[in-house]
Design a protein around this motif. Structure first.
Motif, mmCIF file in Angstrom:
data_model
loop_
_atom_site.group_PDB
_atom_site.id
_atom_site.type_symbol
_atom_site.label_atom_id
_atom_site.label_comp_id
_atom_site.label_asym_id
_atom_site.label_seq_id
_atom_site.Cartn_x
_atom_site.Cartn_y
_atom_site.Cartn_z
ATOM 1 N N ARG A 198 -26.877 -33.436 22.015
ATOM 2 C CA ARG A 198 -26.880 -34.887 21.790
ATOM 3 C C ARG A 198 -27.467 -35.671 22.965
ATOM 4 N NH1 ARG A 198 -21.693 -33.456 23.176
ATOM 5 N NH2 ARG A 198 -20.721 -34.585 24.912
ATOM 6 N N ASP A 199 -27.497 -35.077 24.142
ATOM 7 C CA ASP A 199 -27.930 -35.827 25.327
ATOM 8 C C ASP A 199 -29.040 -35.110 26.086
ATOM 9 O OD1 ASP A 199 -26.452 -33.718 26.212
ATOM 10 O OD2 ASP A 199 -24.941 -34.901 27.263
ATOM 11 N N GLU A 200 -29.980 -34.549 25.335
ATOM 12 C CA GLU A 200 -31.173 -33.933 25.928
ATOM 13 C C GLU A 200 -30.825 -32.885 26.997
ATOM 14 O OE1 GLU A 200 -33.669 -34.528 24.330
ATOM 15 O OE2 GLU A 200 -33.427 -36.513 23.451
ATOM 16 N N PHE A 201 -29.970 -31.946 26.644
ATOM 17 C CA PHE A 201 -29.671 -30.761 27.460
ATOM 18 C C PHE A 201 -28.710 -31.024 28.624
ATOM 19 C CE2 PHE A 201 -33.275 -29.286 25.119
ATOM 20 C CZ PHE A 201 -33.092 -27.920 24.989
ATOM 21 N N LYS A 202 -28.241 -32.252 28.802
ATOM 22 C CA LYS A 202 -27.310 -32.510 29.903
ATOM 23 C C LYS A 202 -25.999 -31.751 29.700
ATOM 24 C CE LYS A 202 -29.128 -37.085 31.098
ATOM 25 N NZ LYS A 202 -28.825 -38.540 31.175
#
Length: 262
Positions: free
Chosen positions: A66-70
C-alpha cells in the motif's frame, strides 16, 4: 591482466555485439498477451517457516504494497525475521541488517550449473569453486538489474548498458577468472568478452523469467499479502533482489507479468 590493456578494444567490440544482440535477448511481453498462465503449485511451509509466517502476518496485517514498499522494507528489518534468517543460514557470514544478507549469502551453485556445463565442460557443482561462484553471481546480479531498469522507464540501449557491464568486468578478480577459464586471451580480448557477455545475457534471461514465475506463483496461489510474506521466508535472496530493484508497486506488478518472447 591489467585493465588498461583491454579496456578500449573490448569496450568497442562489446558495444557492437550488444547493438546486434541485446534487443532480441531482452524482449519480454505481458504474460496475459501470450495467454500464458504458470502452473500453480502447492508450496507448504515447514514448522519453522510457519512460525515466522504467523508472526509476520500478525505484525504486518494490512496491505503490504500500500505504501510503495515501505512496509515490506520494515518487514525485512524485523528483528524476529532477521533472527530466522540468521538461524536458517547459520553457516554463512553473520549479518545484522537485511541489506547485508544478500552480500553474505549466495544462491546455490545449481542456479548457475547449466551455464558452466555448456560453456566450461563442468559436470557437477563440485567443480565450481567458491571464488568463481561468487564472481559469476556478481555478473548475473548486474544483468538482472539491467533487465529491471527497462520497467523504470530507462531505455537499455547498448550505450546505457555499458556502465553496468563494465563495472563488473573491469574488476581485477573477474578479469583473472576470465583468463583462467579461457574466456579471453590477451591477443583477442574484445570479441571474446563480447561473446561471453552475450551468452551470459541469454542464460540470465532464463534466470529472470524463473524468478518472475516463482514470485507470481506465490502471489497467485496465496494472495498478494501472504504470497509476499512467503516470498520473504522461502525465497529471501529473491526478496532482497526485489527490494533493491523496486520502489513502485505498479512497476513491480508489471514485472510479475513479464514473459520471454520465444
Amino acid at each position: 591482466m591489467k585493465s588498461s590493456v583491454f579496456f578500449l578494444s573490448y569496450s568497442i567490440c562489446l558495444w557492437l555485439m550488444l547493438l546486434i544482440g541485446a534487443p532480441a535477448l531482452l524482449t519480454v511481453v505481458n504474460a496475459d498477451e501470450l495467454g500464458e498462465t504458470p502452473n500453480i503449485r502447492e508450496n507448504k511451509l515447514s514448522a519453522s517457516e510457519q512460525k515466522i509466517f504467523t508472526l509476520l502476518k500478525t505484525e504486518f496485517p494490512g496491505e503490504l504494497l500500500r505504501d510503495e514498499f515501505k512496509t515490506l522494507r520494515k518487514l525485512s528489518e524485523h528483528k524476529r525475521y532477521l533472527n530466522y534468517l540468521s538461524e536458517t543460514y547459520a553457516a554463512e557470514k553473520p549479518f545484522k541488517k537485511f541489506e547485508q544478507f544478500p552480500k553474505n549469502v549466495l544462491p546455490p551453485k545449481e542456479r548457475y550449473l547449466k551455464y558452466f556445463q555448456e560453456h566450461f565442460n563442468v559436470k557437477n557443482v563440485d567443480e565450481i569453486t567458491e571464488r568463481e561462484h561468487a564472481i559469476f553471481h556478481q555478473l548475473s546480479e548486474q544483468l538482472w538489474k539491467i533487465d529491471v531498469q527497462q520497467l523504470h522507464g530507462k531505455e537499455m540501449t547498448p550505450d546505457a548498458m555499458m556502465p553496468f557491464l563494465m563495472k563488473g568486468i573491469m574488476n581485477k578478480d573477474v578479469q583473472e577468472w576470465m583468463v583462467q577459464r579461457k574466456i579471453v586471451t590477451q591477443e583477442n580480448a574484445g570479441p571474446q568478452i563480447g561473446q561471453f557477455l552475450l551468452s551470459l545475457m541469454v542464460f540470465n534471461l532464463d534466470i529472470v523469467i524463473k524468478d518472475i514465475e516463482g514470485t507470481k506463483t506465490l502471489l497467485e496461489t496465496h494472495g498478494q499479502n501472504d504470497g509476499l510474506i512467503r516470498l520473504a521466508i522461502q525465497k529471501p535472496l529473491l526478496f532482497a533482489r526485489i527490494l533493491s530493484s523496486f520502489n513502485d508497486t505498479d512497476v513491480f506488478l508489471t514485472w510479475t507479468k513479464r514473459r520471454r518472447v520465444q
